[in-house]
Design an enzyme around this catalytic site. Structure first.
Site, PDB file in Angstrom:
ATOM      1  N   GLU A  46      -1.751  -5.075  -2.260  1.00 60.50           N
ATOM      2  CA  GLU A  46      -2.062  -6.210  -0.529  1.00 60.50           C
ATOM      3  C   GLU A  46      -2.304  -7.639  -1.169  1.00 60.50           C
ATOM      4  O   GLU A  46      -1.923  -8.169  -0.252  1.00 60.50           O
ATOM      5  CB  GLU A  46      -2.353  -5.593   0.539  1.00 60.50           C
ATOM      6  CG  GLU A  46      -2.027  -3.369   1.183  1.00 60.50           C
ATOM      7  CD  GLU A  46      -0.141  -4.475   1.980  1.00 60.50           C
ATOM      8  OE1 GLU A  46       0.292  -5.198   2.021  1.00 60.50           O
ATOM      9  OE2 GLU A  46       0.396  -3.280   1.879  1.00 60.50           O
ATOM     10  N   ASP A 106      -6.864  -6.289   2.248  1.00 63.20           N
ATOM     11  CA  ASP A 106      -7.413  -6.925   4.126  1.00 63.20           C
ATOM     12  C   ASP A 106      -8.352  -6.444   4.437  1.00 63.20           C
ATOM     13  O   ASP A 106      -8.796  -6.236   5.552  1.00 63.20           O
ATOM     14  CB  ASP A 106      -5.849  -6.799   5.259  1.00 63.20           C
ATOM     15  CG  ASP A 106      -5.375  -4.357   4.949  1.00 63.20           C
ATOM     16  OD1 ASP A 106      -5.497  -4.160   5.266  1.00 63.20           O
ATOM     17  OD2 ASP A 106      -3.709  -5.242   5.277  1.00 63.20           O
ATOM     18  N   ASP A 165     -10.457   0.203   4.567  1.00 65.27           N
ATOM     19  CA  ASP A 165      -8.910  -1.161   4.751  1.00 65.27           C
ATOM     20  C   ASP A 165      -9.812  -1.368   5.665  1.00 65.27           C
ATOM     21  O   ASP A 165      -9.584  -0.509   6.585  1.00 65.27           O
ATOM     22  CB  ASP A 165      -7.602   0.048   4.878  1.00 65.27           C
ATOM     23  CG  ASP A 165      -6.018  -0.631   4.960  1.00 65.27           C
ATOM     24  OD1 ASP A 165      -6.123  -1.724   5.236  1.00 65.27           O
ATOM     25  OD2 ASP A 165      -5.561   0.344   3.800  1.00 65.27           O
ATOM     26  N   HIS A 184       4.257   1.165   4.419  1.00 63.87           N
ATOM     27  CA  HIS A 184       2.935   1.044   4.031  1.00 63.87           C
ATOM     28  C   HIS A 184       1.569   1.649   5.045  1.00 63.87           C
ATOM     29  O   HIS A 184       0.851   1.598   4.217  1.00 63.87           O
ATOM     30  CB  HIS A 184       2.521  -0.757   3.498  1.00 63.87           C
ATOM     31  CG  HIS A 184       2.223  -1.465   4.032  1.00 63.87           C
ATOM     32  ND1 HIS A 184       1.372  -2.792   3.635  1.00 63.87           N
ATOM     33  CD2 HIS A 184       2.411  -1.928   6.023  1.00 63.87           C
ATOM     34  CE1 HIS A 184       1.970  -3.373   5.327  1.00 63.87           C
ATOM     35  NE2 HIS A 184       2.106  -2.630   6.108  1.00 63.87           N
ATOM     36  N   HIS A 201       0.922  -1.663  -0.027  1.00 66.05           N
ATOM     37  CA  HIS A 201      -0.175   0.053   0.247  1.00 66.05           C
ATOM     38  C   HIS A 201       0.905   1.412   0.061  1.00 66.05           C
ATOM     39  O   HIS A 201       0.752   2.626   0.319  1.00 66.05           O
ATOM     40  CB  HIS A 201      -0.694  -0.397   1.107  1.00 66.05           C
ATOM     41  CG  HIS A 201      -2.482   0.266   1.189  1.00 66.05           C
ATOM     42  ND1 HIS A 201      -3.657   0.606   1.721  1.00 66.05           N
ATOM     43  CD2 HIS A 201      -2.331   1.574  -0.203  1.00 66.05           C
ATOM     44  CE1 HIS A 201      -4.203   1.553   0.537  1.00 66.05           C
ATOM     45  NE2 HIS A 201      -4.192   1.487  -0.406  1.00 66.05           N
ATOM     46  N   ASP A 238      -3.285   3.687   8.079  1.00 59.92           N
ATOM     47  CA  ASP A 238      -1.770   3.975   7.216  1.00 59.92           C
ATOM     48  C   ASP A 238      -1.774   5.632   7.516  1.00 59.92           C
ATOM     49  O   ASP A 238      -1.769   5.759   6.977  1.00 59.92           O
ATOM     50  CB  ASP A 238      -2.467   3.871   5.768  1.00 59.92           C
ATOM     51  CG  ASP A 238      -2.461   1.926   5.558  1.00 59.92           C
ATOM     52  OD1 ASP A 238      -2.207   1.683   6.387  1.00 59.92           O
ATOM     53  OD2 ASP A 238      -2.292   1.555   3.994  1.00 59.92           O
ATOM     54  N   HIS A 287      -6.482  -1.552   8.508  1.00 59.09           N
ATOM     55  CA  HIS A 287      -5.146   0.137   8.855  1.00 59.09           C
ATOM     56  C   HIS A 287      -6.169   1.388   8.304  1.00 59.09           C
ATOM     57  O   HIS A 287      -7.215   1.764   7.250  1.00 59.09           O
ATOM     58  CB  HIS A 287      -4.678  -0.642   8.414  1.00 59.09           C
ATOM     59  CG  HIS A 287      -4.025  -1.816   8.784  1.00 59.09           C
ATOM     60  ND1 HIS A 287      -4.066  -3.458   7.781  1.00 59.09           N
ATOM     61  CD2 HIS A 287      -3.979  -2.650  10.219  1.00 59.09           C
ATOM     62  CE1 HIS A 287      -4.460  -4.441   7.715  1.00 59.09           C
ATOM     63  NE2 HIS A 287      -3.107  -4.179   9.526  1.00 59.09           N
ATOM     64  N   ASP A 321      -7.755  -1.553  -0.313  1.00 60.43           N
ATOM     65  CA  ASP A 321      -6.305  -2.793   0.348  1.00 60.43           C
ATOM     66  C   ASP A 321      -7.436  -4.337   0.446  1.00 60.43           C
ATOM     67  O   ASP A 321      -8.034  -3.837   1.280  1.00 60.43           O
ATOM     68  CB  ASP A 321      -5.491  -2.338   2.180  1.00 60.43           C
ATOM     69  CG  ASP A 321      -5.172  -2.559   2.089  1.00 60.43           C
ATOM     70  OD1 ASP A 321      -5.223  -4.363   2.431  1.00 60.43           O
ATOM     71  OD2 ASP A 321      -4.337  -2.618   2.911  1.00 60.43           O
TER      72      ASP A 321
HETATM   73  N1  ARG Z   1      -0.232  -0.215  12.167  1.00 59.65           N
HETATM   74  C1  ARG Z   1       0.385  -1.133  11.240  1.00 59.65           C
HETATM   75  C2  ARG Z   1       1.843  -0.214  10.694  1.00 59.65           C
HETATM   76  O1  ARG Z   1       1.776   1.173  10.885  1.00 59.65           O
HETATM   77  C3  ARG Z   1       0.102  -1.846   9.939  1.00 59.65           C
HETATM   78  C4  ARG Z   1       0.136  -1.392   9.008  1.00 59.65           C
HETATM   79  C5  ARG Z   1      -0.849  -2.355   7.003  1.00 59.65           C
HETATM   80  N2  ARG Z   1      -0.521  -1.009   6.065  1.00 59.65           N
HETATM   81  C6  ARG Z   1      -1.268  -2.273   5.501  1.00 59.65           C
HETATM   82  N3  ARG Z   1      -1.148  -1.180   4.793  1.00 59.65           N
HETATM   83  N4  ARG Z   1      -1.496  -3.092   4.704  1.00 59.65           N
HETATM   84  O2  ARG Z   1       3.238  -0.906  10.480  1.00 59.65           O
HETATM   85 MN    MN Z   2      -3.671  -0.166   3.368  1.00 63.91          MN
HETATM   86 MN    MN Z   3      -4.805  -2.431   5.405  1.00 62.26          MN
END
Ligand code: ARG
Ligand code: MN
Ligand code: MN
Ligand code: MN
Length: 297
Positions: free
Chosen positions: A269, A226, A120, A137, A97, A124, A122, A224
């Site tokens: 992702e 996920d 997502d 990411h 990402h 990010d 998350h 994303d």
């Molecule tokens: N918040 C966690 C980090 O900063 C996970 C980030 C996941 N991001 C993603 N694009 N899958 O490492």
């Molecule tokens: Mn993401």
């Molecule tokens: Mn994510």
């Protein structure tokens, strides 16, 4: 609009191998043919070049592979921008990402009042200072909002690319401390899984479409995989239980298609090494179908 596919085989923004094969997996799931069957003119520009992690240095542990990620995202931004200049719709396949830094920079050059839908698990929204992992990411939305390392924030020569009031996150269920603080400070609208459970995806998307389209001149979808539940999308590097279902995600894409607000999209992702028989790429292509107007009847 005619569509231009761009592959971004990027894995430097996170810690697990295989997400660089995401664009191949999505092509293998017949993305281009699906779009042609829907009546679109589609060109595939192939993959951008990304160095392998073995060939470069990791650098600052708080911003891993910063130099290479800056470089490849500058190229992605230029490629995406050229596609928009030609009057075509940029559709980018990833890749981790951190590539959103480049995609968003490329479209924001044309749509100076960009709306952004961030689908997502998350946020990010980390910076080098708040990130627990140093993985870029997990920083790409913050970068697009103008927060973080200036080498990344300044890609394309201007910042921010998007304003908090035009940004909406859908599906969040794992946010770090610094991300939660930033969301409150900036007032970013976040539909966590709680809101999706409580008011339903239809209402969530009505509100999300309003936020992303009010006072904007274009809307980017950064999806994303996920964001979906790991049962439906096991091929992702940072899975989080309790995600959006296959049908909820489709409804979201169908409502985006009906709204006709999207001017660019990316599907990121996808990690075929962690997947089962390419399921996650197949889900990505199915969702893409709904985004581009595929209907049952
Ligand atoms: N918040 C966690 C980090 O900063 C996970 C980030 C996941 N991001 C993603 N694009 N899958 O490492
Ligand atoms: Mn993401
Ligand atoms: Mn994510
Ligand atoms: Mn340190």
């Amino acid at each position: 609009k005619p569509i231009s596919i761009i592959g971004m085989p990027l894995d430097l923004g996170q810690g697990r191998r295989g997400v660089d094969m995401g664009p191949s997996a999505i092509r293998y799931a017949l993305a281009q043919q699906m779009l042609i069957d829907l009546g679109y003119e589609v060109e595939d520009l192939g993959d951008l070049h990304v160095p392998s992690p073995e060939s470069i240095k990791i650098g600052d542990p708080h911003l891993k592979y910063l130099d290479a990620i800056r470089h490849v995202n500058e190229e992605l931004a230029n490629t995406v921008s050229e596609v928009v200049t030609k009057g075509r719709f940029p559709l980018v396949f990833g890749g981790d990402h951190s590539m959103a830094i480049g995609t968003v920079a490329g479209v924001a050059k044309h749509y100076r009042r960009l709306g952004l839908i961030w689908f997502d698990a998350h946020g990010d929204l980390n910076t080098g200072e708040t990130s627990p992992s140093g993985n870029i990411h997990g920083m790409s939305l913050a970068i697009s909002l103008g927060l973080g390392h200036s080498d990344l924030v300044q890609i394309g020569g201007f910042a921010p690319k998007v304003l908090p009031e035009h940004t909406v996150i859908i599906g969040a269920r794992e946010l770090d401390l610094g991300e939660r603080q930033l969301i409150r400070e900036l007032g970013i609208k976040v539909f966590t899984m709680h809101e999706i459970d409580r008011i339903g995806m239809a209402k969530v998307m009505e509100e999300a479409i309003t936020i992303a389209s009010n006072g904007t001149d274009g809307v980017h979808l950064s999806l994303d995989l996920d964001g979906l539940d790991p049962n439906d999308c096991p091929g992702v590097g940072t899975p989080v239980p309790g995600g959006m279902t296959y049908r909820e995600s489709h409804l979201a894409m169908e409502m985006l298609a009906e709204s006709k607000i999207l001017t660019s999209a990316e599907f990121v992702e996808v990690n075929p090494i962690l997947d089962r028989e390419n399921h996650t790429a197949q889900v990505a292509v199915a969702l893409m179908g709904s985004v581009f107007g595929k209907k049952v009847l």
